[in-house]
Design an enzyme around this catalytic site. Structure first.
Site, PDB file in Angstrom:
ATOM      1  N   ARG A 190      -4.202 -23.981 -23.382  1.00  0.00           N
ATOM      2  CA  ARG A 190      -4.503 -25.269 -24.010  1.00  0.00           C
ATOM      3  C   ARG A 190      -5.769 -25.225 -24.878  1.00  0.00           C
ATOM      4  NH1 ARG A 190      -3.864 -28.664 -18.542  1.00  0.00           N
ATOM      5  NH2 ARG A 190      -4.075 -26.572 -17.682  1.00  0.00           N
ATOM      6  N   ASN A 247      -9.912 -27.589 -19.667  1.00  0.00           N
ATOM      7  CA  ASN A 247      -8.636 -26.983 -20.047  1.00  0.00           C
ATOM      8  C   ASN A 247      -8.394 -27.003 -21.552  1.00  0.00           C
ATOM      9  OD1 ASN A 247      -7.583 -26.300 -17.369  1.00  0.00           O
ATOM     10  ND2 ASN A 247      -7.601 -28.496 -17.039  1.00  0.00           N
ATOM     11  N   SER A 249     -53.030 -17.007 -55.517  1.00  0.00           N
ATOM     12  CA  SER A 249     -51.629 -17.441 -55.620  1.00  0.00           C
ATOM     13  C   SER A 249     -50.795 -16.500 -56.490  1.00  0.00           C
ATOM     14  CB  SER A 249     -51.582 -18.844 -56.217  1.00  0.00           C
ATOM     15  OG  SER A 249     -52.230 -19.729 -55.326  1.00  0.00           O
TER      16      SER A 249
HETATM   17  C1  UD1 Z   1      -5.542 -26.108 -10.101  1.00  0.00           C
HETATM   18  C2  UD1 Z   1      -5.001 -26.594  -8.732  1.00  0.00           C
HETATM   19  C3  UD1 Z   1      -5.005 -28.132  -8.708  1.00  0.00           C
HETATM   20  C4  UD1 Z   1      -6.399 -28.656  -8.969  1.00  0.00           C
HETATM   21  C5  UD1 Z   1      -6.942 -28.083 -10.284  1.00  0.00           C
HETATM   22  C6  UD1 Z   1      -8.416 -28.424 -10.410  1.00  0.00           C
HETATM   23  C7  UD1 Z   1      -3.355 -24.941  -7.978  1.00  0.00           C
HETATM   24  C8  UD1 Z   1      -1.925 -24.634  -7.768  1.00  0.00           C
HETATM   25  N1  UD1 Z   1      -3.645 -26.103  -8.523  1.00  0.00           N
HETATM   26  O1  UD1 Z   1      -4.654 -26.544 -11.129  1.00  0.00           O
HETATM   27  O2  UD1 Z   1      -4.567 -28.579  -7.410  1.00  0.00           O
HETATM   28  O3  UD1 Z   1      -6.384 -30.066  -9.010  1.00  0.00           O
HETATM   29  O4  UD1 Z   1      -6.859 -26.630 -10.303  1.00  0.00           O
HETATM   30  O5  UD1 Z   1      -8.975 -28.035 -11.633  1.00  0.00           O
HETATM   31  O6  UD1 Z   1      -4.197 -24.134  -7.621  1.00  0.00           O
HETATM   32  N2  UD1 Z   1      -6.027 -18.544 -12.475  1.00  0.00           N
HETATM   33  C9  UD1 Z   1      -5.953 -17.186 -12.280  1.00  0.00           C
HETATM   34  N3  UD1 Z   1      -4.729 -16.605 -12.117  1.00  0.00           N
HETATM   35  C10 UD1 Z   1      -3.576 -17.333 -12.128  1.00  0.00           C
HETATM   36  C11 UD1 Z   1      -3.658 -18.723 -12.336  1.00  0.00           C
HETATM   37  C12 UD1 Z   1      -4.892 -19.305 -12.500  1.00  0.00           C
HETATM   38  O7  UD1 Z   1      -6.970 -16.503 -12.255  1.00  0.00           O
HETATM   39  O8  UD1 Z   1      -2.505 -16.714 -11.949  1.00  0.00           O
HETATM   40  C13 UD1 Z   1      -7.338 -19.162 -12.657  1.00  0.00           C
HETATM   41  C14 UD1 Z   1      -7.529 -19.776 -14.023  1.00  0.00           C
HETATM   42  O9  UD1 Z   1      -8.123 -18.855 -14.922  1.00  0.00           O
HETATM   43  C15 UD1 Z   1      -8.465 -20.962 -13.751  1.00  0.00           C
HETATM   44  C16 UD1 Z   1      -8.155 -21.323 -12.295  1.00  0.00           C
HETATM   45  O10 UD1 Z   1      -7.482 -20.216 -11.733  1.00  0.00           O
HETATM   46  O11 UD1 Z   1      -9.808 -20.597 -13.880  1.00  0.00           O
HETATM   47  C17 UD1 Z   1      -7.298 -22.577 -12.160  1.00  0.00           C
HETATM   48  O12 UD1 Z   1      -6.077 -22.375 -12.849  1.00  0.00           O
HETATM   49  P1  UD1 Z   1      -5.401 -23.501 -13.734  1.00  0.00           P
HETATM   50  O13 UD1 Z   1      -4.168 -22.921 -14.322  1.00  0.00           O
HETATM   51  O14 UD1 Z   1      -6.395 -24.109 -14.638  1.00  0.00           O
HETATM   52  O15 UD1 Z   1      -4.956 -24.515 -12.563  1.00  0.00           O
HETATM   53  P2  UD1 Z   1      -4.768 -26.084 -12.704  1.00  0.00           P
HETATM   54  O16 UD1 Z   1      -3.447 -26.373 -13.300  1.00  0.00           O
HETATM   55  O17 UD1 Z   1      -5.952 -26.660 -13.364  1.00  0.00           O
HETATM   56 MG    MG Z   2      -7.588 -25.848 -14.627  1.00  0.00          MG
END
Ligand code: UD1
Ligand code: MG
Length: 500
Positions: free
Chosen positions: A37, A257, A435
């Protein structure tokens, strides 16, 4: 069981910093995602808030709160992310998640580095707000390692909970489940969608519960991902429900995000930083317009004007003032120094009661000693101005030393570059440079010498001498009256040719 490594005292004194032997908590920072995003070639966690990459915030907060080690899970843009984290946390450990299959899968990648830690603190690389104090409080509160509950989840009440995981609790506040927005929507659970208490993505988990979660978790959900949030359900099913640690300030735990959220996080942290400065005795004229980086030190009784930006490892000592629109990077400004509006300073030292600007450019290697003055439209580089020395107007001083109380006239230029090499100009004490002078380097002007205005200095000037290189002036009496432009115009009018 009491974990002596974590109590309020340890947190506030920093006794458990870095590799505190007593602590048995490992921190895992999830930073492998791409962050689609953001629509950026740069990995999301490297986008900056107040000059600091997002991922640095949880890494530094965890270290300051006193965890025994920090494991950063990297994947997308891993080389860049690793290099960036290493620059602030040389001892951080990196775990690679080659395919991003969800937050539980990310934690799985880190397990090999847990050592003998008994509890695991999990932070998101895209949530920059939590302070080390908040994390220390989370570590010290009753929860994993200190009470029956094997899980603490940081929650917050969202003004708009769309997209966040919702916290489902029992009558005692025990956590029964975390339900992702998409799953609640798919199941038509309007009751869950109406819940405004959300998961901040910050967890403290007992290691045994986490291991069980990582073994059992399956991607049977709307996104087909391995959700770390399933940990809440497993704890409740085992009859030991988790606790919710509700953040007082929702802004502190909001994630980033997209670019709009990045700007919001930046504004929030800038405000927090400025408030800290004001409370510490710094005057900010129109604080909404001032940016002070995290690694900048500003002492009490400093005055910062509107639109001032201080970055890098700059320091500003008590009694100094910085005028509107000035940008300072990696520079040291001593007490009583006055920087007037619209100056740019980069790796410069400004001595006590020195004055700079307006509209001056101090480039790397500039040193102004006590009471030295650099005035408007002056550029300096690798140049020292001695005590009380002045370059007040329209001047370039590059690779130059100016002795104390010397005066550099308007329009003086050091010709420091011959097209291949740079050369130094050495100006002694109490020298007067007239100057519009060119100083062709290398050259030395001895103490108390004088350079006549308009001179091109190509040879050293001995102490006490006058240097002059301009052509002697000639006056031709009556020439202008006979041949000057007005004389010719008058002659043309008289002969009836009119004007062109
Ligand atoms: C996640 C939570 C959600 C919470 C929100 C808060 C889960 C399933 N959901 O959702 O409940 O409200 O954060 O901000 O956990 N990442 C990895 N590897 C992956 C996926 C993600 O390292 O395979 C890291 C991302 O880089 C990021 C963090 O984990 O820093 C969170 O991932 P993101 O995809 O942003 O999760 P949200 O949809 O925000
Ligand atoms: Mg997130």
């Amino acid at each position: 069981m009491t974990d002596v490594g974590f109590n309020a005292e340890t947190a506030s004194t920093g006794a458990g910093r870095l590799h505190g032997e007593r602590s048995t908590t490992v921190a895992v920072i999830l930073a492998a995602g791409q962050g689609t995003r953001m629509r950026s070639a740069l990995p999301k966690v490297l986008h900056e808030v107040l000059g600091r990459p997002l991922v640095h915030f949880p890494v530094l907060a965890a270290l300051e709160a006193g965890v025994s080690r920090v494991v950063v899970v990297v994947g997308h843009g891993r080389d860049q992310v690793e290099a960036s984290v290493r620059s602030v946390a040389p001892d951080a450990i990196f775990a690679v998640q080659s395919e991003q299959r969800g937050t539980a899968d990310a934690v799985k990648a880190a397990v090999a580095h847990f050592g003998d830690a008994r509890r695991v603190l999990i932070l998101s690389g895209d949530v920059p707000g939590p302070t080390s104090a908040t994390i220390a409080a989370l570590l010290a509160a009753p929860g994993p390692g200190t009470s029956a509950s094997p899980l603490t989840v940081v929650g917050f009440t969202a003004a708009d909970p769309t997209g966040y995981g919702r916290l489902v609790t029992n009558a005692d506040g025990g956590l029964l489940a975390i339900v992702e927005h998409k799953d609640a929507a798919k199941a038509g659970r309007t009751d869950i969608l109406a819940e405004t208490r959300c998961n901040a993505g910050i967890y403290l988990v007992e290691r045994d519960l986490l291991s069980e979660t990582l073994t059992r978790v399956a991607g049977d959900n709307a996104q087909g991902e391995l959700y770390l949030t399933d940990v809440a359900r497993f704890a409740a099913e085992a009859g030991r429900p988790g606790r919710v640690y509700l953040a007082g300030d929702a802004a502190e735990v909001e994630g980033v995000n997209d670019r709009a959220q990045l700007a919001q996080a930046d504004a929030r942290l800038r405000r927090r930083r400025n408030l800290e400065l004001m409370r510490a005795g710094v005057t900010l004229l129109d604080p909404e317009r001032i940016r002070v980086g995290f690694d900048v030190t500003v002492e009490a009784d400093v005055v910062l004007g509107p639109d001032v930006t201080l970055t890098g490892r700059s320091t500003v000592a008590s009694g100094a003032s910085i005028g509107q629109g000035t940008v300072v990077k990696d520079s040291r400004i001593a007490g009583g120094a006055e920087i007037l509006p619209y100056c740019v300073l980069d790796d410069a030292d400004v001595g006590p009661r020195a004055t700079v600007g307006p509209f001056a450019h101090l480039r790397p290697g500039t040193r102004l000693l006590e009471k030295a003055k650099v005035g408007n439209f002056v550029e300096t580089k690798k140049t020292t101005l001695g005590r009380g020395a002045k370059a007040s107007h329209l001047t370039y001083l590059g690779d130059c030393d100016v002795g104390e109380d010397s005066n550099i006239g308007a329009g003086t230029i050091t010709c420091n570059y011959d097209g291949v090499n740079k050369h130094r100009t050495r100006i002694g004490a109490r020298v007067f440079v007239g100057s519009n002078t060119e100083l062709v380097a290398p050259c030395t002007l001895g103490d108390e010498s004088v350079v006549g205005a308009g001179t091109t200095v190509t040879a050293d000037v001995p102490a006490g001498a006058l240097a002059l290189s301009r052509a002697p002036q000639v006056n031709l009496d009556g020439w202008a009256a006979r041949r000057g432009p007005f004389a010719r115009k008058r002659a043309r009018t008289a002969s009836g040719q009119g004007e062109h």
